[in-house]
Design a protein around this motif. Structure first.
Motif, PDB file in Angstrom:
ATOM      1  N   VAL A  40     -10.117  -3.035  -1.480  1.00 51.13           N
ATOM      2  CA  VAL A  40      -8.837  -3.708  -2.377  1.00 51.13           C
ATOM      3  C   VAL A  40      -7.751  -2.895  -1.257  1.00 51.13           C
ATOM      4  N   PRO A  41      -6.814  -4.028  -0.623  1.00 55.00           N
ATOM      5  CA  PRO A  41      -5.904  -3.662   0.205  1.00 55.00           C
ATOM      6  C   PRO A  41      -4.502  -3.169  -0.570  1.00 55.00           C
ATOM      7  N   LEU A  42      -4.068  -2.333   0.130  1.00 54.57           N
ATOM      8  CA  LEU A  42      -2.979  -1.499  -0.794  1.00 54.57           C
ATOM      9  C   LEU A  42      -1.242  -2.192  -0.381  1.00 54.57           C
ATOM     10  N   LEU A  43      -0.283  -2.189  -0.839  1.00 53.01           N
ATOM     11  CA  LEU A  43       0.932  -2.776  -0.648  1.00 53.01           C
ATOM     12  C   LEU A  43       1.312  -1.303   0.138  1.00 53.01           C
ATOM     13  N   VAL A  44       2.539  -1.826   1.271  1.00 48.33           N
ATOM     14  CA  VAL A  44       2.935  -1.173   2.012  1.00 48.33           C
ATOM     15  C   VAL A  44       3.421   0.083   0.642  1.00 48.33           C
ATOM     16  N   GLU A  45       4.189  -0.811   0.150  1.00 47.46           N
ATOM     17  CA  GLU A  45       5.091   0.352  -0.921  1.00 47.46           C
ATOM     18  C   GLU A  45       4.503   1.491  -1.648  1.00 47.46           C
ATOM     19  N   ASN A  46       3.155   1.174  -1.584  1.00 50.54           N
ATOM     20  CA  ASN A  46       2.434   1.599  -2.638  1.00 50.54           C
ATOM     21  C   ASN A  46       1.746   2.811  -1.544  1.00 50.54           C
ATOM     22  N   TYR A  47       1.831   3.094  -0.075  1.00 51.67           N
ATOM     23  CA  TYR A  47       1.133   4.565   0.222  1.00 51.67           C
ATOM     24  C   TYR A  47       2.836   4.736   1.606  1.00 51.67           C
ATOM     25  N   LEU A  48       3.673   3.679   1.643  1.00 54.36           N
ATOM     26  CA  LEU A  48       4.822   4.766   2.209  1.00 54.36           C
ATOM     27  C   LEU A  48       6.059   4.457   1.839  1.00 54.36           C
ATOM     28  N   ILE A  49       5.956   6.260   1.008  1.00 54.12           N
ATOM     29  CA  ILE A  49       7.343   5.997   0.364  1.00 54.12           C
ATOM     30  C   ILE A  49       8.617   6.526   0.736  1.00 54.12           C
ATOM     31  N   PRO A  50       9.422   6.246   0.177  1.00 53.59           N
ATOM     32  CA  PRO A  50      10.900   6.735   0.454  1.00 53.59           C
ATOM     33  C   PRO A  50      11.489   7.742  -0.687  1.00 53.59           C
ATOM     34  N   MET A  51      11.429   8.722   1.048  1.00 49.44           N
ATOM     35  CA  MET A  51      12.120  10.379   0.198  1.00 49.44           C
ATOM     36  C   MET A  51      13.706  10.890   0.475  1.00 49.44           C
ATOM     37  N   THR A  56      13.862   8.037   5.623  1.00 48.82           N
ATOM     38  CA  THR A  56      12.660   9.123   5.427  1.00 48.82           C
ATOM     39  C   THR A  56      11.339   8.607   4.716  1.00 48.82           C
ATOM     40  N   PHE A  57      10.488   8.254   5.293  1.00 47.89           N
ATOM     41  CA  PHE A  57       9.599   8.009   4.450  1.00 47.89           C
ATOM     42  C   PHE A  57       8.367   9.255   4.107  1.00 47.89           C
ATOM     43  N   TYR A  58       7.494   9.330   3.555  1.00 46.98           N
ATOM     44  CA  TYR A  58       6.125  10.351   4.176  1.00 46.98           C
ATOM     45  C   TYR A  58       5.279   8.357   3.820  1.00 46.98           C
ATOM     46  N   PHE A  59       4.196   9.070   4.009  1.00 48.24           N
ATOM     47  CA  PHE A  59       2.319   8.793   4.368  1.00 48.24           C
ATOM     48  C   PHE A  59       2.091   9.243   3.312  1.00 48.24           C
ATOM     49  N   ALA A  60       1.449   8.808   1.888  1.00 49.61           N
ATOM     50  CA  ALA A  60       1.660   9.353   0.687  1.00 49.61           C
ATOM     51  C   ALA A  60       0.126   9.355   0.232  1.00 49.61           C
TER      52      ALA A  60
END
Length: 74
Positions: A40-51, A56-60
């Motif tokens: 299951v490939p994840l979209l970047v929007e699902n694991y690099l979230i804007p803080m 600033t983004f966090y790796f979720a």
């Protein structure tokens, strides 16, 4: 070009990055490989979230000591 680490401001997420003044940021694709053999490939929007709105983004992804895993959707 390397991403600069940023202060998370939220203790759960210790991998935060500041991408201000970056014209193009490329991240690796994250793929979950399940025991059934499915991938299951994840979209970047699902694991690099804007803080914040400042870049600033966090790796979720967060490790646990119990071995429990939670997969969620935003």
């Amino acid at each position: 070009m390397e991403l600069r680490a940023a202060s998370s401001g939220f203790s759960l997420f210790d991998m935060c990055y500041n991408v201000t003044q970056k014209m193009d940021v490329k991240v690796r694709i994250v793929v979950m490989h399940l025991d059934s053999g499915a991938s299951v490939p994840l979209l970047v929007e699902n694991y690099l979230i804007p803080m914040d709105t400042k870049g600033t983004f966090y790796f979720a992804f967060v490790g646990t000591e119990s071995g429990a895993s939670i997969i969620d959707n935003i």
